[in-house]
Each structure stands twice: as C-alpha cells, then as structure tokens.
Motif scaffolding. Structure first.
Motif, PDB file in Angstrom:
ATOM      1  N   LEU A  75       0.862  -1.229   0.087  1.00 56.32           N
ATOM      2  CA  LEU A  75      -0.031   0.344  -0.043  1.00 56.32           C
ATOM      3  C   LEU A  75       0.939   1.431   0.349  1.00 56.32           C
ATOM      4  CD1 LEU A  75      -2.743   1.579   0.180  1.00 56.32           C
ATOM      5  CD2 LEU A  75      -2.931   1.067   2.640  1.00 56.32           C
ATOM      6  N   ALA A  76       1.601   1.385   0.623  1.00 52.87           N
ATOM      7  CA  ALA A  76       3.101   2.224   0.689  1.00 52.87           C
ATOM      8  C   ALA A  76       3.272   2.744  -0.349  1.00 52.87           C
ATOM      9  CB  ALA A  76       3.941   2.002   1.950  1.00 52.87           C
ATOM     10  N   ALA A  77       3.874   1.650  -1.285  1.00 56.70           N
ATOM     11  CA  ALA A  77       4.825   1.983  -2.572  1.00 56.70           C
ATOM     12  C   ALA A  77       3.386   3.109  -4.039  1.00 56.70           C
ATOM     13  CB  ALA A  77       5.276   0.523  -3.129  1.00 56.70           C
ATOM     14  N   ARG A  78       2.292   2.031  -3.591  1.00 57.34           N
ATOM     15  CA  ARG A  78       1.424   2.424  -4.208  1.00 57.34           C
ATOM     16  C   ARG A  78       0.893   3.845  -4.300  1.00 57.34           C
ATOM     17  NH1 ARG A  78      -2.396  -2.329  -5.685  1.00 57.34           N
ATOM     18  NH2 ARG A  78      -1.433  -4.515  -5.793  1.00 57.34           N
ATOM     19  N   GLN A  79       0.076   4.320  -2.319  1.00 58.77           N
ATOM     20  CA  GLN A  79       0.304   5.487  -2.337  1.00 58.77           C
ATOM     21  C   GLN A  79       1.636   6.484  -3.190  1.00 58.77           C
ATOM     22  OE1 GLN A  79       0.479   5.117   2.077  1.00 58.77           O
ATOM     23  NE2 GLN A  79      -2.279   5.204   1.657  1.00 58.77           N
ATOM     24  N   LYS A  80       2.814   6.172  -2.948  1.00 61.69           N
ATOM     25  CA  LYS A  80       3.548   7.458  -3.599  1.00 61.69           C
ATOM     26  C   LYS A  80       3.678   7.119  -4.914  1.00 61.69           C
ATOM     27  CE  LYS A  80       9.249   7.493  -2.739  1.00 61.69           C
ATOM     28  NZ  LYS A  80       9.964   7.000  -2.343  1.00 61.69           N
ATOM     29  N   PHE A  81       3.432   6.130  -5.683  1.00 59.35           N
ATOM     30  CA  PHE A  81       3.349   5.326  -7.002  1.00 59.35           C
ATOM     31  C   PHE A  81       2.314   7.120  -7.814  1.00 59.35           C
ATOM     32  CE2 PHE A  81       1.541   3.404 -10.468  1.00 59.35           C
ATOM     33  CZ  PHE A  81       1.966   2.590 -11.332  1.00 59.35           C
ATOM     34  N   LEU A  82       1.611   6.537  -7.394  1.00 63.64           N
ATOM     35  CA  LEU A  82       0.482   6.988  -8.187  1.00 63.64           C
ATOM     36  C   LEU A  82       0.356   8.722  -8.620  1.00 63.64           C
ATOM     37  CD1 LEU A  82      -3.634   5.551  -6.360  1.00 63.64           C
ATOM     38  CD2 LEU A  82      -2.824   5.540  -8.358  1.00 63.64           C
ATOM     39  N   ASP A  94      -4.658  10.905 -15.737  1.00 63.31           N
ATOM     40  CA  ASP A  94      -5.713  11.058 -14.828  1.00 63.31           C
ATOM     41  C   ASP A  94      -5.886   9.584 -14.490  1.00 63.31           C
ATOM     42  OD1 ASP A  94      -7.743  11.190 -12.797  1.00 63.31           O
ATOM     43  OD2 ASP A  94      -9.261  12.894 -14.097  1.00 63.31           O
ATOM     44  N   MET A  95      -5.271   9.101 -12.812  1.00 62.62           N
ATOM     45  CA  MET A  95      -5.846   7.832 -12.013  1.00 62.62           C
ATOM     46  C   MET A  95      -7.513   8.091 -11.104  1.00 62.62           C
ATOM     47  SD  MET A  95      -3.237   5.691 -13.776  1.00 62.62           S
ATOM     48  CE  MET A  95      -2.798   4.418 -12.593  1.00 62.62           C
ATOM     49  N   ARG A  96      -8.124   9.300 -11.403  1.00 60.52           N
ATOM     50  CA  ARG A  96      -8.652   9.050  -9.851  1.00 60.52           C
ATOM     51  C   ARG A  96     -10.043   7.656 -10.486  1.00 60.52           C
ATOM     52  NH1 ARG A  96     -10.773  14.799 -10.793  1.00 60.52           N
ATOM     53  NH2 ARG A  96      -9.427  14.391 -12.955  1.00 60.52           N
ATOM     54  N   GLY A  97      -9.860   7.316 -11.435  1.00 65.48           N
ATOM     55  CA  GLY A  97     -11.358   6.201 -11.735  1.00 65.48           C
ATOM     56  C   GLY A  97     -10.558   5.237 -11.674  1.00 65.48           C
ATOM     57  N   MET A  98      -9.052   4.511 -11.202  1.00 64.61           N
ATOM     58  CA  MET A  98      -8.193   3.221 -11.089  1.00 64.61           C
ATOM     59  C   MET A  98      -7.804   3.424  -9.404  1.00 64.61           C
ATOM     60  SD  MET A  98      -6.711   2.764 -14.718  1.00 64.61           S
ATOM     61  CE  MET A  98      -6.145   4.533 -15.124  1.00 64.61           C
ATOM     62  N   GLU A  99      -8.084   5.042  -8.503  1.00 66.31           N
ATOM     63  CA  GLU A  99      -7.312   4.635  -7.767  1.00 66.31           C
ATOM     64  C   GLU A  99      -8.196   3.684  -6.542  1.00 66.31           C
ATOM     65  OE1 GLU A  99      -5.820   8.679  -4.512  1.00 66.31           O
ATOM     66  OE2 GLU A  99      -7.417   8.754  -6.328  1.00 66.31           O
ATOM     67  N   GLN A 100      -9.481   3.664  -6.293  1.00 67.20           N
ATOM     68  CA  GLN A 100      -9.559   3.420  -5.408  1.00 67.20           C
ATOM     69  C   GLN A 100      -9.428   1.335  -5.328  1.00 67.20           C
ATOM     70  OE1 GLN A 100     -13.707   3.655  -4.324  1.00 67.20           O
ATOM     71  NE2 GLN A 100     -14.274   2.784  -2.750  1.00 67.20           N
ATOM     72  N   ASP A 101      -9.152   1.244  -7.031  1.00 69.41           N
ATOM     73  CA  ASP A 101      -9.366  -0.462  -6.967  1.00 69.41           C
ATOM     74  C   ASP A 101      -7.561  -0.737  -6.520  1.00 69.41           C
ATOM     75  OD1 ASP A 101     -11.429  -0.849  -7.471  1.00 69.41           O
ATOM     76  OD2 ASP A 101     -11.607  -1.003  -9.721  1.00 69.41           O
ATOM     77  N   GLU A 123      -6.951  -4.148  -7.851  1.00 69.54           N
ATOM     78  CA  GLU A 123      -6.574  -3.889  -8.913  1.00 69.54           C
ATOM     79  C   GLU A 123      -4.588  -4.548  -9.133  1.00 69.54           C
ATOM     80  OE1 GLU A 123      -6.841  -4.892 -12.126  1.00 69.54           O
ATOM     81  OE2 GLU A 123      -9.352  -4.470 -11.506  1.00 69.54           O
ATOM     82  N   PRO A 124      -3.766  -4.705  -9.523  1.00 72.18           N
ATOM     83  CA  PRO A 124      -2.720  -5.128  -9.209  1.00 72.18           C
ATOM     84  C   PRO A 124      -1.293  -4.415  -9.520  1.00 72.18           C
ATOM     85  CG  PRO A 124      -3.083  -7.112 -11.061  1.00 72.18           C
ATOM     86  CD  PRO A 124      -4.122  -5.533 -10.560  1.00 72.18           C
ATOM     87  N   VAL A 125      -0.993  -3.461  -8.620  1.00 68.60           N
ATOM     88  CA  VAL A 125       0.388  -2.594  -8.994  1.00 68.60           C
ATOM     89  C   VAL A 125       1.920  -3.921  -8.669  1.00 68.60           C
ATOM     90  CG1 VAL A 125       2.205  -0.730  -8.407  1.00 68.60           C
ATOM     91  CG2 VAL A 125      -0.368  -0.530  -8.717  1.00 68.60           C
TER      92      VAL A 125
END
Length: 120
Positions: free
Chosen positions: A54-61, A71-78, A84-86
């Motif tokens: 989660l920490a890596a994803r929060q920094k990644f977005l 714009d990643m807002r449509g995918m951010e929650q998933d 959804e994988p990162v």
C-alpha cells in the motif's frame, strides 16, 4: 508487452488489470524482463515481480499521473484497495547497450556498441 511505469525506491513499478495476460503470466512465473523503448540506448533489467504494498502504491499514483499526464482517479480506489495489481520488479541483473558513431573511422559511417552488465 509494453507498459508505462516508473522507478521508485530501486524497483520498477507498473500497474495492469487483474485479468490481463501480464498479471496472469506474472502470477504463474514472477521472473520477468523490463527494457526501455529505445533500442539505440537500451537498458534491459532482469528481475522478479512482486505485488507492491500500500505505501508503494500511495507514492506511485501521483508520480505516475505527473509523468504520463494521465488521470488515475478512476482506478485509484481499486489500486489502493489492492483489488488491481501494481507490480514492483526488483532487479537481479541490469544490462545496458548503446550505439554511437565511431571516433576511429567517422567517414566509413561505422559504429560501435558498448555493453555493461551489473548484478544486484
């Protein structure tokens, strides 16, 4: 398969759909290769893909959005809910190759290739 991604904390991160061929292949075998799009300045990284936390994803977005103006807002929650994988590819071996005009015989139009490899 081509992916957009970025280097973060010594790993290459990219997202993909959970049902994509990439995700299914990496679930079966986490060994993979990542390379640049320019063959004349190639960087090839062999490594192991793991699911980013989660920490890596929060920094990644936000970095990803700025880099690609996407714009990643449509995918951010998933993405943040881990639905959804990162993937984060941890390098094992990096190999670089580039071509340049030869300084030895510029009139002949010859070129040289230089390669270096580094194990992690």
């Amino acid at each position: 398969m081509v992916v957009w991604g970025l280097w973060q904390d010594g790993r290459f991160l990219f997202s993909t759909g959970s049902k994509s061929r990439k995700a299914r292949n990496l679930a079966q075998n986490a060994n993979c290769v990542v390379c640049t799009e320019h063959a004349n300045e190639a960087v090839i990284v062999e490594g192991t893909a793991e699911i980013a936390d989660l920490a890596a994803r929060q920094k990644f977005l936000p970095i990803y959005e700025r880099k690609y103006k996407f714009d990643m807002r449509g995918m951010e929650q998933d993405i943040l809910s881990m639905k959804e994988p990162v993937f984060a590819v941890r390098p094992r071996l990096a190999f670089g190759l580039w071509r340049s005009t030869s300084w030895a015989n510029p009139r002949a139009g010859s070129s040289i290739s230089v390669a270096r490899a580094r194990r992690f």
